[in-house]
Design an enzyme around this catalytic site. Structure first.
Site: not given
Length: 500
Positions: A244, A278
């Site tokens: 990720e 994020c």
């Protein structure tokens, strides 16, 4: 001749409060040998943990959930001190952790247990089952921006799937990692010498060592650049990875959107946690008909925000000092490239804090649009219609999350976005739903955590086919006869040759 002696390598490092520089604690810099030893211990822990019944693992994980719930404020205080975020923001992070532990523990057996599958006409005499077995030992390399929620999205699901875990937290937030590991120890019931969840601390070298220490899978959260190095290291031993890597998430605001709600979501999604999210909003594409009103609303809300060191602040400092320079360079690039600031500007960057910045008319090839800023900076660009917005949102290399505000076309626009997750008429909501898989595409990485996909991510699929009875004719034998294959094809024409 004088011999130069290299300075000794530090064996410990300090965790600091980014608001004050106060030392919060000292932690060991674990070497490659230390990491290898931890993985070896985890191997024994994995055998113990996988040997428990699914119900026993569930019971231990639910006990851990109870510990987390009872001590939530304690964990939130550690998060707040190491990241600088306000205590209430840290509390929100802890609530998400608790919900994911709850869901993973209660659903692992149903998702991963043995299930029967159809065998088809040709193999009607067989019985087939599929189950998902733990891979063994999982190495988790966590980030600093959400030091509990993000790594626990891998840790919890790996544990629920029957694996042992070695956690390497960010060097900026080792105390959060230590707290999580120690809180697990009592309810886990691990025998001495066979720990199920362990901690290793240090810098990039420690994380690199974890990749090559013999783990069965690595889950990494961090930058795309570092993710490529992790993947290259793991490729040497064909160790699978789930990555990720952040994003440059976009919001689309259509002409029929609730502008008040959209503006509120854009500011919170882009500037909460100092923009260090994020899946935070960094780009907003607004249809021309409502652009000016939307900008007015966003500007008013952003101007009201006050970063600072207290729990009353809107958000805290930049947790990683070097990120301040990244934010500064993006704001400067936007202004030099023709963009204009309606809130803040270059003067907003005052380490360790960054005041809110709202930029308009930034070119699509500008650094502030193409690369992850990871700060409280929002780029708002005008588009002719929502279709142009989709095209621009899909134009970058990242593909993590997105948001759409629209009444008539919300689901349609969401379905056209090249991302892993979309929130319609909300922002970041997908991260708060334990059953929704989390992950991206492109430079945002691959693989999934959370939900059923997150459980399966840390398993290997195991299929078993058993013969229930013998057929009068053996299809898979040299003794089947010369005409059997032709007869089988004719039978399949009758049963499979139709258009429907």
């Amino acid at each position: 001749m004088t011999q130069t002696i290299a300075p000794p390598v530090a064996s410990t490092f300090d965790s600091l409060d980014p608001r004050t520089g106060t030392v919060l604690g000292s932690y060991p810099v674990h070497t490659a040998d230390d990491v290898a030893a931890a993985v070896l211990r985890a191997r024994r822990g994995a055998q113990h943990w996988a040997g428990l019944t699914a119900g026993e693992r569930r019971s231990r994980l639910l006990s851990w959930r109870s510990v987390l719930a009872r001590r939530a404020d304690e964990l939130a205080a550690v998060i707040s001190s190491e990241t600088g975020k306000p205590l209430d923001d840290a509390r929100l992070e802890v609530t998400l952790v608790i919900d994911h532990v709850h869901w993973a523990a209660r659903n692992a057996e149903k998702v991963l247990g043995r299930t029967a599958v159809s065998v088809g006409l040709m193999m009607a005499n067989q019985r087939a089952t599929v189950e998902h077995k733990p891979v063994g030992v999982v190495g988790v390399i966590g980030p600093w921006n959400y030091p509990a929620f993000t790594p626990m999205g891998s840790v919890v699901y790996a544990l629920a799937a029957g694996n042992a875990v070695v956690l390497k937290p960010s060097e900026l937030t080792p105390g959060v990692g230590r707290w999580l590991v120690e809180s697990f120890a009592t309810p886990s019931g691990s025998p001495d010498g066979a720990p199920v969840l362990q901690l290793v601390t240090g810098f990039g070298e420690t994380g690199a060592a974890l990749c090559t220490a013999g783990v069965d899978k690595v889950a990494f959260t961090g930058s795309t650049r570092t993710a490529k190095r992790v993947m290259a290291a793991c490729a040497e031993t064909l160790t699978p990875v789930v990555l990720e890597c952040g994003g440059k998430d976009a919001m689309i605001v259509d002409a029929d959107a609730d502008l008040e709600a959209a503006a509120d979501a854009a500011v919170w999604g882009g500037m909460s946690n100092s923009g260090q999210t994020c899946i935070g909003m960094e780009r907003v594409y607004v249809v021309d008909a409502v652009h000016d009103r939307f900008v007015e609303l966003v500007a008013a809300k952003a101007r009201a925000l006050r970063p600072g060191p207290t729990d009353r602040a809107s958000y805290g400092p930049m947790t990683m000092a070097s990120q301040v320079d990244v934010v500064r360079s993006h704001v400067q690039a936007a202004l030099e490239g023709g963009g204009r600031a309606v809130v803040g500007g270059a003067e907003s960057v005052r380490a360790p804090y960054v005041d809110p910045v709202v930029l308009l008319d930034v070119p699509e090839d500008n650094l502030a649009v193409t690369e992850e800023t990871f700060g409280p900076v929002l780029v708002v660009n005008r588009v002719a219609d929502a279709d142009e917005a989709v095209e621009r949102a899909n134009g970058g290399t990242y593909g993590l999350g997105a948001s759409v505000f629209a009444k008539a076309r919300g689901d349609e626009l969401a379905g056209r976005l090249r991302v892993g997750m979309v929130a319609v008429n909300s922002v970041i909501s997908f991260a708060a739903i334990a059953e929704v898989p989390f992950g991206g595409v492109g430079d945002s990485g691959f693989g999934r955590i959370h939900g059923a996909d997150g459980l399966r991510e840390f398993t290997r699929t195991h299929s078993v086919v058993s013969q229930r009875f013998a057929l009068p004719v053996k299809l898979m034998s040299f003794d089947r006869g010369p005409r059997m294959a032709g007869q089988l094809v004719r039978a399949l024409r009758l049963t499979r040759g139709r258009r429907r």
